[in-house]
Design an enzyme around this catalytic site. Structure first.
Site, PDB file in Angstrom:
ATOM      1  N   CYS A 153       0.633  -1.415   0.017  1.00 22.72           N
ATOM      2  CA  CYS A 153       0.157  -0.350   0.264  1.00 22.72           C
ATOM      3  C   CYS A 153       1.228   1.580   0.327  1.00 22.72           C
ATOM      4  O   CYS A 153       0.990   2.028  -0.613  1.00 22.72           O
ATOM      5  CB  CYS A 153      -0.922  -0.171   0.677  1.00 22.72           C
TER       6      CYS A 153
HETATM    7  N1  LIG Z   1      -4.545  -4.248   4.651  1.00 19.73           N
HETATM    8  C1  LIG Z   1      -4.297  -3.798   3.714  1.00 19.73           C
HETATM    9  O1  LIG Z   1      -4.249  -2.385   3.873  1.00 19.73           O
HETATM   10  C2  LIG Z   1      -3.156  -4.013   2.963  1.00 19.73           C
HETATM   11  C3  LIG Z   1      -2.523  -3.711   2.140  1.00 19.73           C
HETATM   12  C4  LIG Z   1      -1.627  -3.971   0.651  1.00 19.73           C
HETATM   13  C5  LIG Z   1      -1.204  -5.038   0.550  1.00 19.73           C
HETATM   14  N2  LIG Z   1      -1.559  -5.938   2.027  1.00 19.73           N
HETATM   15  C6  LIG Z   1      -0.941  -7.285   2.526  1.00 19.73           C
HETATM   16  O2  LIG Z   1      -2.192  -8.203   2.525  1.00 19.73           O
HETATM   17  C7  LIG Z   1      -2.071  -9.906   2.581  1.00 19.73           C
HETATM   18  C8  LIG Z   1      -3.134  -9.199   3.584  1.00 19.73           C
HETATM   19  O3  LIG Z   1      -3.642  -7.981   4.413  1.00 19.73           O
HETATM   20  P1  LIG Z   1      -4.981  -8.196   5.619  1.00 19.73           P
HETATM   21  O4  LIG Z   1      -4.780  -6.636   5.839  1.00 19.73           O
HETATM   22  O5  LIG Z   1      -6.055  -8.385   4.841  1.00 19.73           O
HETATM   23  O6  LIG Z   1      -4.457  -9.499   6.431  1.00 19.73           O
HETATM   24  P2  LIG Z   1      -5.565  -9.704   7.634  1.00 19.73           P
HETATM   25  O7  LIG Z   1      -6.866  -9.094   7.949  1.00 19.73           O
HETATM   26  O8  LIG Z   1      -4.415  -9.949   8.772  1.00 19.73           O
HETATM   27  O9  LIG Z   1      -5.967 -11.345   6.934  1.00 19.73           O
HETATM   28  C9  LIG Z   1      -5.282 -12.345   6.748  1.00 19.73           C
HETATM   29  C10 LIG Z   1      -5.986 -13.334   6.078  1.00 19.73           C
HETATM   30  O10 LIG Z   1      -4.941 -14.754   5.417  1.00 19.73           O
HETATM   31  C11 LIG Z   1      -5.983 -16.089   6.513  1.00 19.73           C
HETATM   32  N3  LIG Z   1      -4.886 -16.673   6.971  1.00 19.73           N
HETATM   33  C12 LIG Z   1      -3.481 -15.829   7.720  1.00 19.73           C
HETATM   34  N4  LIG Z   1      -2.864 -17.154   8.371  1.00 19.73           N
HETATM   35  C13 LIG Z   1      -2.609 -17.987   7.484  1.00 19.73           C
HETATM   36  C14 LIG Z   1      -1.978 -19.560   6.899  1.00 19.73           C
HETATM   37  N5  LIG Z   1      -1.290 -20.159   7.001  1.00 19.73           N
HETATM   38  N6  LIG Z   1      -2.703 -19.648   5.295  1.00 19.73           N
HETATM   39  C15 LIG Z   1      -4.108 -18.888   4.629  1.00 19.73           C
HETATM   40  N7  LIG Z   1      -4.781 -18.065   5.130  1.00 19.73           N
HETATM   41  C16 LIG Z   1      -4.217 -17.696   6.233  1.00 19.73           C
HETATM   42  C17 LIG Z   1      -6.620 -15.450   7.540  1.00 19.73           C
HETATM   43  O11 LIG Z   1      -8.024 -16.156   7.361  1.00 19.73           O
HETATM   44  P3  LIG Z   1      -8.395 -17.528   8.492  1.00 19.73           P
HETATM   45  O12 LIG Z   1      -7.660 -16.813   9.364  1.00 19.73           O
HETATM   46  O13 LIG Z   1      -9.279 -17.359   8.641  1.00 19.73           O
HETATM   47  O14 LIG Z   1      -7.946 -18.730   7.779  1.00 19.73           O
HETATM   48  C18 LIG Z   1      -7.066 -14.200   7.058  1.00 19.73           C
HETATM   49  O15 LIG Z   1      -8.026 -13.865   6.245  1.00 19.73           O
HETATM   50  C19 LIG Z   1      -1.108  -9.233   4.094  1.00 19.73           C
HETATM   51  O16 LIG Z   1       0.270  -9.586   3.515  1.00 19.73           O
HETATM   52  C20 LIG Z   1      -0.641  -7.376   3.536  1.00 19.73           C
HETATM   53  O17 LIG Z   1       0.689  -7.167   4.287  1.00 19.73           O
HETATM   54  C21 LIG Z   1      -2.251  -5.863   3.121  1.00 19.73           C
END
Ligand SMILES: NC(=O)c1ccc[n+]([C@@H]2O[C@H](COP(=O)([O-])OP(=O)(O)OC[C@H]3O[C@@H](n4cnc5c(N)ncnc54)[C@H](OP(=O)(O)O)[C@@H]3O)[C@@H](O)[C@H]2O)c1
Length: 346
Positions: A153
């Site tokens: 981001c």
């Molecule tokens: N938030 C932002 O603004 C943003 C922007 C750009 C990029 N990102 C990147 O995008 C990714 C997701 O971010 P987020 O903010 O959506 O994170 P989040 O809200 O913490 O969600 C993480 C997701 O991953 C799943 N998960 C966690 N461990 C897992 C595993 N071992 N195997 C399969 N699924 C797993 C979780 O689902 P369950 O626990 O239900 O399985 C949850 O749905 C991250 O790498 C982050 O750095 C985020």
């Protein structure tokens, strides 16, 4: 032009970027949601967890181990760092295209990645072929990508702001400064003390001044734009907002230049980058829930410092929206398919 709908898998459907992918893809004209995973919520209807999706998504979450991801045309990983790299090799071998919203494939030098992310890379041989998905920089490569590294981001807001200056070679590329602020959803949905309402609300602070994981990613992109090594000081801040990134960027001019014209020309054909009129100050709420990046360029007092203001919604142009934009390019769909969302204001 593709007529059949793309079968979509989303690993990590319970997180903030996952639910944002669902919001966009549920009404995408060329997409069919097929498998949405959660380890903890398997079996539960997606719309029970996210009532905003009632009547748009009628699938249950499935456990990632049981999801038939190989039947998909494309799988999005909206998961923490280090997950996509464990499954990418197998999916690619089955002809499934992979879009990783995490950082597993963003950095070309694997030793740099391993240092900043603190783990061994599970498939370093795939990194060279992975395409960094900043469409305004890499559109032609994205068209042929099988493995797409969706940018972070902060890196999106910062790179789009500096790109016109670096490509034109009109600033000192060794002394760039990015002062960037993000809302709390940037940290994801998992429970952490620093994003509790009583910690993040009514408060403002910098973090990671000594080194943030997005630094090597941004530096790599800025160096590509400049055609030589770029030097960046990057200071992120946590703002008491849910969504939004505001990046204030500074660079030293080395050549006279009509900056407004340079920015307008660079982004003239870009649907998702809006260069505001001279003297403007973009606001995070002007892009909320949309895939837009709005940019203004200033030269205060006619001096030799350029100030660029760049705003995005971290969950859309900073994550899920850009991922859908990349999917559209990869599958030869109109680049704005499913992304014409008017920002939400107030
Ligand atoms: N938030 C932002 O603004 C943003 C922007 C750009 C990029 N990102 C990147 O995008 C990714 C997701 O971010 P987020 O903010 O959506 O994170 P989040 O809200 O913490 O969600 C993480 C997701 O991953 C799943 N998960 C966690 N461990 C897992 C595993 N071992 N195997 C399969 N699924 C797993 C979780 O689902 P369950 O626990 O239900 O399985 C949850 O749905 C991250 O790498 C982050 O750095 C985020």
């Amino acid at each position: 032009m593709q007529t059949k709908k793309l079968k979509i898998g989303i690993v990590g459907g319970t997180g903030y970027t996952g639910v944002e992918l669902l919001r966009l893809l549920a009404i995408h004209p060329n997409a069919e949601l097929f498998a949405i995973t959660s380890r903890g919520e398997a079996g539960q209807p997606v719309a029970d967890m996210f009532p905003s999706l009632r009547s748009y998504v009628d699938l249950p979450f499935v456990d990632p181990a049981e999801a038939d991801l190989s039947a998909c045309d494309v799988v999005f990983f909206a998961t923490p760092n280090g997950i996509a790299m464990q499954q990418a090799r197998e999916l690619l071998a089955k002809g499934v295209r992979v879009i990783d919203l995490a950082a597993d494939f963003r950095i070309k030098d694997v030793s740099v990645w391993e240092k900043w992310y603190g783990m061994a890379h599970a498939c370093p041989e795939l990194i060279a072929d992975a395409v960094y998905g900043l469409p305004e920089l890499n559109r032609e490569k994205i068209r042929h990508a099988r493995l797409l590294a969706n940018p972070g981001c902060y890196p999106t807001a910062v790179q789009l702001g500096f790109m016109p200056l670096l490509k034109a070679g009109v600033v000192d590329q060794l002394s760039l400064i990015a002062d960037a602020k993000s809302g709390a959803s940037g940290a994801g949905r998992k429970a952490e003390v620093h994003t509790l309402f009583a910690e993040a609300g009514d408060n403002f602070k910098a973090y990671g001044v000594g080194g943030h994981r997005h630094l090597p990613e941004i530096s790599q992109g800025l160096s590509q734009m400049a055609g030589q090594l770029a030097g960046l000081t990057f200071v992120p801040h946590l703002m008491p907002l849910i969504r939004g990134i505001h990046a204030t960027l500074y660079a030293k001019l080395t050549k006279p230049c009509d900056l407004q014209q340079l920015f307008e020309q660079t982004y003239a054909d870009e649907r998702f980058v809006d260069v505001l009129p001279r003297g403007s100050h973009p606001e995070t709420r002007s892009v909320r829930a949309s895939n837009q990046c709005r940019i203004a360029v200033h030269q205060p007092q006619g001096g030799d410092t350029v100030v660029v203001l760049s705003v995005i919604d971290n969950l859309v142009k900073g994550a899920a929206g850009q991922a859908v934009q990349n999917m559209n390019i990869m599958f030869d769909l109109p680049e704005n398919a499913g992304l014409e969302v008017v920002p939400l204001l107030p």
